[in-house]
Design a protein around this motif. Sequence first.
Motif, PDB file in Angstrom:
ATOM      1  N   SER A 260       0.810  -1.217   0.000  1.00 30.55           N
ATOM      2  CA  SER A 260       0.000   0.000   0.000  1.00 30.55           C
ATOM      3  C   SER A 260       0.843   1.266   0.000  1.00 30.55           C
ATOM      4  O   SER A 260       0.336   2.339  -0.332  1.00 30.55           O
ATOM      5  CB  SER A 260      -0.930  -0.004   1.217  1.00 30.55           C
ATOM      6  OG  SER A 260      -0.177  -0.090   2.414  1.00 30.55           O
ATOM      7  N   ARG A 261       2.125   1.173   0.360  1.00 24.11           N
ATOM      8  CA  ARG A 261       2.976   2.362   0.408  1.00 24.11           C
ATOM      9  C   ARG A 261       3.561   2.708  -0.946  1.00 24.11           C
ATOM     10  O   ARG A 261       3.652   3.872  -1.321  1.00 24.11           O
ATOM     11  CB  ARG A 261       4.102   2.151   1.423  1.00 24.11           C
ATOM     12  CG  ARG A 261       3.602   1.978   2.851  1.00 24.11           C
ATOM     13  CD  ARG A 261       4.759   1.779   3.807  1.00 24.11           C
ATOM     14  NE  ARG A 261       5.512   0.580   3.500  1.00 24.11           N
ATOM     15  CZ  ARG A 261       5.197  -0.626   3.945  1.00 24.11           C
ATOM     16  NH1 ARG A 261       4.130  -0.786   4.707  1.00 24.11           N
ATOM     17  NH2 ARG A 261       5.938  -1.677   3.638  1.00 24.11           N
ATOM     18  N   THR A 262       3.990   1.694  -1.691  1.00 28.27           N
ATOM     19  CA  THR A 262       4.629   1.942  -2.977  1.00 28.27           C
ATOM     20  C   THR A 262       3.704   1.720  -4.164  1.00 28.27           C
ATOM     21  O   THR A 262       4.056   2.085  -5.285  1.00 28.27           O
ATOM     22  CB  THR A 262       5.866   1.028  -3.133  1.00 28.27           C
ATOM     23  OG1 THR A 262       5.441  -0.345  -3.135  1.00 28.27           O
ATOM     24  CG2 THR A 262       6.841   1.250  -1.984  1.00 28.27           C
ATOM     25  N   GLY A 263       2.545   1.092  -3.937  1.00 25.95           N
ATOM     26  CA  GLY A 263       1.642   0.810  -5.045  1.00 25.95           C
ATOM     27  C   GLY A 263       2.017  -0.421  -5.842  1.00 25.95           C
ATOM     28  O   GLY A 263       1.486  -0.652  -6.920  1.00 25.95           O
ATOM     29  N   GLY A 345      -3.705   2.346  -7.432  1.00 20.23           N
ATOM     30  CA  GLY A 345      -4.671   2.541  -6.359  1.00 20.23           C
ATOM     31  C   GLY A 345      -6.026   1.971  -6.701  1.00 20.23           C
ATOM     32  O   GLY A 345      -6.709   1.391  -5.843  1.00 20.23           O
ATOM     33  N   ASP A 346      -6.437   2.111  -7.958  1.00 20.24           N
ATOM     34  CA  ASP A 346      -7.726   1.562  -8.385  1.00 20.24           C
ATOM     35  C   ASP A 346      -7.690   0.038  -8.396  1.00 20.24           C
ATOM     36  O   ASP A 346      -8.679  -0.615  -8.054  1.00 20.24           O
ATOM     37  CB  ASP A 346      -8.083   2.085  -9.781  1.00 20.24           C
ATOM     38  CG  ASP A 346      -8.184   3.601  -9.813  1.00 20.24           C
ATOM     39  OD1 ASP A 346      -8.667   4.155  -8.812  1.00 20.24           O
ATOM     40  OD2 ASP A 346      -7.771   4.204 -10.811  1.00 20.24           O
ATOM     41  N   VAL A 347      -6.556  -0.530  -8.801  1.00 17.54           N
ATOM     42  CA  VAL A 347      -6.437  -1.988  -8.826  1.00 17.54           C
ATOM     43  C   VAL A 347      -6.563  -2.549  -7.412  1.00 17.54           C
ATOM     44  O   VAL A 347      -7.199  -3.585  -7.187  1.00 17.54           O
ATOM     45  CB  VAL A 347      -5.089  -2.402  -9.460  1.00 17.54           C
ATOM     46  CG1 VAL A 347      -4.902  -3.910  -9.363  1.00 17.54           C
ATOM     47  CG2 VAL A 347      -5.039  -1.962 -10.908  1.00 17.54           C
ATOM     48  N   MET A 348      -5.953  -1.854  -6.441  1.00 11.84           N
ATOM     49  CA  MET A 348      -6.085  -2.305  -5.047  1.00 11.84           C
ATOM     50  C   MET A 348      -7.549  -2.338  -4.625  1.00 11.84           C
ATOM     51  O   MET A 348      -8.006  -3.287  -3.976  1.00 11.84           O
ATOM     52  CB  MET A 348      -5.298  -1.371  -4.125  1.00 11.84           C
ATOM     53  CG  MET A 348      -3.809  -1.419  -4.308  1.00 11.84           C
ATOM     54  SD  MET A 348      -2.976  -0.283  -3.166  1.00 11.84           S
ATOM     55  CE  MET A 348      -1.318  -0.269  -3.869  1.00 11.84           C
ATOM     56  N   ALA A 349      -8.300  -1.287  -4.974  1.00  7.53           N
ATOM     57  CA  ALA A 349      -9.714  -1.229  -4.610  1.00  7.53           C
ATOM     58  C   ALA A 349     -10.495  -2.356  -5.274  1.00  7.53           C
ATOM     59  O   ALA A 349     -11.385  -2.965  -4.663  1.00  7.53           O
ATOM     60  CB  ALA A 349     -10.286   0.133  -5.003  1.00  7.53           C
ATOM     61  N   ILE A 350     -10.180  -2.648  -6.545  1.00  5.48           N
ATOM     62  CA  ILE A 350     -10.874  -3.727  -7.267  1.00  5.48           C
ATOM     63  C   ILE A 350     -10.586  -5.074  -6.618  1.00  5.48           C
ATOM     64  O   ILE A 350     -11.488  -5.888  -6.393  1.00  5.48           O
ATOM     65  CB  ILE A 350     -10.452  -3.733  -8.747  1.00  5.48           C
ATOM     66  CG1 ILE A 350     -10.979  -2.483  -9.460  1.00  5.48           C
ATOM     67  CG2 ILE A 350     -10.950  -4.995  -9.443  1.00  5.48           C
ATOM     68  CD1 ILE A 350     -10.499  -2.345 -10.878  1.00  5.48           C
ATOM     69  N   LEU A 351      -9.312  -5.328  -6.287  1.00  7.28           N
ATOM     70  CA  LEU A 351      -8.943  -6.606  -5.686  1.00  7.28           C
ATOM     71  C   LEU A 351      -9.584  -6.775  -4.310  1.00  7.28           C
ATOM     72  O   LEU A 351     -10.053  -7.864  -3.963  1.00  7.28           O
ATOM     73  CB  LEU A 351      -7.418  -6.713  -5.577  1.00  7.28           C
ATOM     74  CG  LEU A 351      -6.654  -6.792  -6.905  1.00  7.28           C
ATOM     75  CD1 LEU A 351      -5.157  -6.773  -6.665  1.00  7.28           C
ATOM     76  CD2 LEU A 351      -7.042  -8.046  -7.675  1.00  7.28           C
ATOM     77  N   ARG A 361     -10.080 -16.340  -5.666  1.00  5.77           N
ATOM     78  CA  ARG A 361      -9.522 -17.613  -5.206  1.00  5.77           C
ATOM     79  C   ARG A 361      -8.021 -17.439  -5.008  1.00  5.77           C
ATOM     80  O   ARG A 361      -7.216 -17.700  -5.884  1.00  5.77           O
ATOM     81  CB  ARG A 361      -9.827 -18.728  -6.209  1.00  5.77           C
ATOM     82  CG  ARG A 361     -11.258 -19.226  -6.147  1.00  5.77           C
ATOM     83  CD  ARG A 361     -11.519 -19.859  -4.781  1.00  5.77           C
ATOM     84  NE  ARG A 361     -12.891 -20.302  -4.621  1.00  5.77           N
ATOM     85  CZ  ARG A 361     -13.816 -19.640  -3.974  1.00  5.77           C
ATOM     86  NH1 ARG A 361     -13.535 -18.462  -3.439  1.00  5.77           N
ATOM     87  NH2 ARG A 361     -15.033 -20.120  -3.845  1.00  5.77           N
ATOM     88  N   GLY A 362      -7.666 -16.948  -3.835  1.00  8.23           N
ATOM     89  CA  GLY A 362      -6.283 -16.676  -3.499  1.00  8.23           C
ATOM     90  C   GLY A 362      -6.250 -15.780  -2.281  1.00  8.23           C
ATOM     91  O   GLY A 362      -7.234 -15.118  -1.952  1.00  8.23           O
ATOM     92  N   GLU A 363      -5.120 -15.760  -1.601  1.00 11.01           N
ATOM     93  CA  GLU A 363      -4.991 -14.944  -0.389  1.00 11.01           C
ATOM     94  C   GLU A 363      -4.529 -13.545  -0.749  1.00 11.01           C
ATOM     95  O   GLU A 363      -3.516 -13.376  -1.430  1.00 11.01           O
ATOM     96  CB  GLU A 363      -3.991 -15.597   0.569  1.00 11.01           C
ATOM     97  CG  GLU A 363      -3.818 -14.826   1.870  1.00 11.01           C
ATOM     98  CD  GLU A 363      -2.773 -15.448   2.778  1.00 11.01           C
ATOM     99  OE1 GLU A 363      -2.542 -14.915   3.875  1.00 11.01           O
ATOM    100  OE2 GLU A 363      -2.167 -16.465   2.381  1.00 11.01           O
ATOM    101  N   LEU A 364      -5.279 -12.541  -0.297  1.00 10.34           N
ATOM    102  CA  LEU A 364      -4.918 -11.147  -0.519  1.00 10.34           C
ATOM    103  C   LEU A 364      -4.124 -10.656   0.689  1.00 10.34           C
ATOM    104  O   LEU A 364      -4.642 -10.596   1.800  1.00 10.34           O
ATOM    105  CB  LEU A 364      -6.181 -10.297  -0.717  1.00 10.34           C
ATOM    106  CG  LEU A 364      -5.947  -8.800  -0.965  1.00 10.34           C
ATOM    107  CD1 LEU A 364      -5.161  -8.578  -2.258  1.00 10.34           C
ATOM    108  CD2 LEU A 364      -7.281  -8.044  -1.033  1.00 10.34           C
ATOM    109  N   VAL A 365      -2.853 -10.306   0.454  1.00  8.88           N
ATOM    110  CA  VAL A 365      -1.955  -9.881   1.524  1.00  8.88           C
ATOM    111  C   VAL A 365      -1.596  -8.425   1.287  1.00  8.88           C
ATOM    112  O   VAL A 365      -1.001  -8.093   0.265  1.00  8.88           O
ATOM    113  CB  VAL A 365      -0.677 -10.740   1.573  1.00  8.88           C
ATOM    114  CG1 VAL A 365       0.225 -10.278   2.714  1.00  8.88           C
ATOM    115  CG2 VAL A 365      -1.038 -12.214   1.746  1.00  8.88           C
ATOM    116  N   VAL A 366      -1.968  -7.555   2.213  1.00 12.02           N
ATOM    117  CA  VAL A 366      -1.659  -6.137   2.121  1.00 12.02           C
ATOM    118  C   VAL A 366      -0.542  -5.836   3.126  1.00 12.02           C
ATOM    119  O   VAL A 366      -0.702  -6.089   4.332  1.00 12.02           O
ATOM    120  CB  VAL A 366      -2.898  -5.266   2.409  1.00 12.02           C
ATOM    121  CG1 VAL A 366      -2.542  -3.785   2.304  1.00 12.02           C
ATOM    122  CG2 VAL A 366      -4.022  -5.620   1.449  1.00 12.02           C
ATOM    123  N   ILE A 367       0.561  -5.289   2.646  1.00 12.79           N
ATOM    124  CA  ILE A 367       1.700  -5.006   3.516  1.00 12.79           C
ATOM    125  C   ILE A 367       1.952  -3.509   3.542  1.00 12.79           C
ATOM    126  O   ILE A 367       1.446  -2.765   2.722  1.00 12.79           O
ATOM    127  CB  ILE A 367       2.965  -5.760   3.062  1.00 12.79           C
ATOM    128  CG1 ILE A 367       3.337  -5.394   1.630  1.00 12.79           C
ATOM    129  CG2 ILE A 367       2.771  -7.251   3.193  1.00 12.79           C
ATOM    130  CD1 ILE A 367       4.620  -6.030   1.157  1.00 12.79           C
TER     131      ILE A 367
END
Length: 367
Positions: A260-263, A345-351, A361-367
Amino acid sequence: MKQLIKQLCKFSVVFVCLFNHSVNAQRIKDLADVAGVRSNQLLGYGLVVGLPGTGEQSPFTEQSFKTMLSNFGITMPANLKPKIKNVAAVAVHAELEAFAKSGQKIDVTVSSMGSAQSLRGGTLLQTVLMGVDGNAYAVAQGSLIVSGLGAGGLDGSKILVNTPTVGRISNGAMVEREVISPFGSGDHITFNLHRSDFTTAKRLSDTINDLIAGSARAIDATSVQVSAPRDLADRVSFLSTLENLEFEPDRSSAKIIVNSRTGTIVIGSDVRLLPAAITHGGITVTINEVQEVSQPDAFAEGETAITTRSSVNVNESDNRMFVFDPGVTLNTLVRAINEVGAGPGDVMAILEALDQAGALRGELVVI
């Protein structure tokens, strides 16, 4: 057993070349470490002298300087405050590799602990490096190599290139004590995988058992225990043969890593999507304010005034909805997101929305 080991070592090169031709195959030594064969961190405190006025005048530096002089039989008056701007207190750290022997040399890194401006041109005096157990394992000393550069003016302006308060001494420490390794003890050696995975651990043990039947067994998702000869020379040859065997590790679990810091977004190849429809659009509101001069007519009884004219524009992007079929792959997902012109940023919101909808179907890991 010894005869078998000698035969294996004799033909190990040929065997390794013929054992596995898979494109994704990797050597055991690239995927696992041998238990007990590890490096150890060393740390010490010392003084760097000979600085061209870029040192520090701090209480602990003065105390260290006086203590050093007293070790040489020089006693300074208690009320005397020495001017030591060519001295800096530093922390010295190094990595003691496995099987390092007494008399060998290792590299050390020297870092300023106080307000020294630069360590360039300084020399580290004899510094004892200790391990976590409190024992001394090496002694460091020598001239520093500092890649950083700093310069300043009388008005307070300054410029820094890299970091002038950190230096390095190549082969700057002499090993004085060896670390006892458990490598030669017991009837087994253990391989510890860099990434824990049950399937990979089983494949590693199967690869070794294909060479020597019944010699290896997977203890858990990380460790594989292998029977090994007790003689140290035979054990070294045995391990040399094993660590060059190749096998194909299992693929990691499906993950999407979002920084989330570097995109930065990394999507694993095994990530899949359930049927889903996505639309992504945005409304951009722009407000412009322009100052204008209001001038009255020649015969009017008015005064010139400055007025503000505001304009508000609303733009709505024309992003269309797209649909994912069952089992969508990574390539389809990336291509669809690119077609709607979505930024990181938009891709993060979509995911995140897909994950909350249960379509990911997969683990979403936000660091």
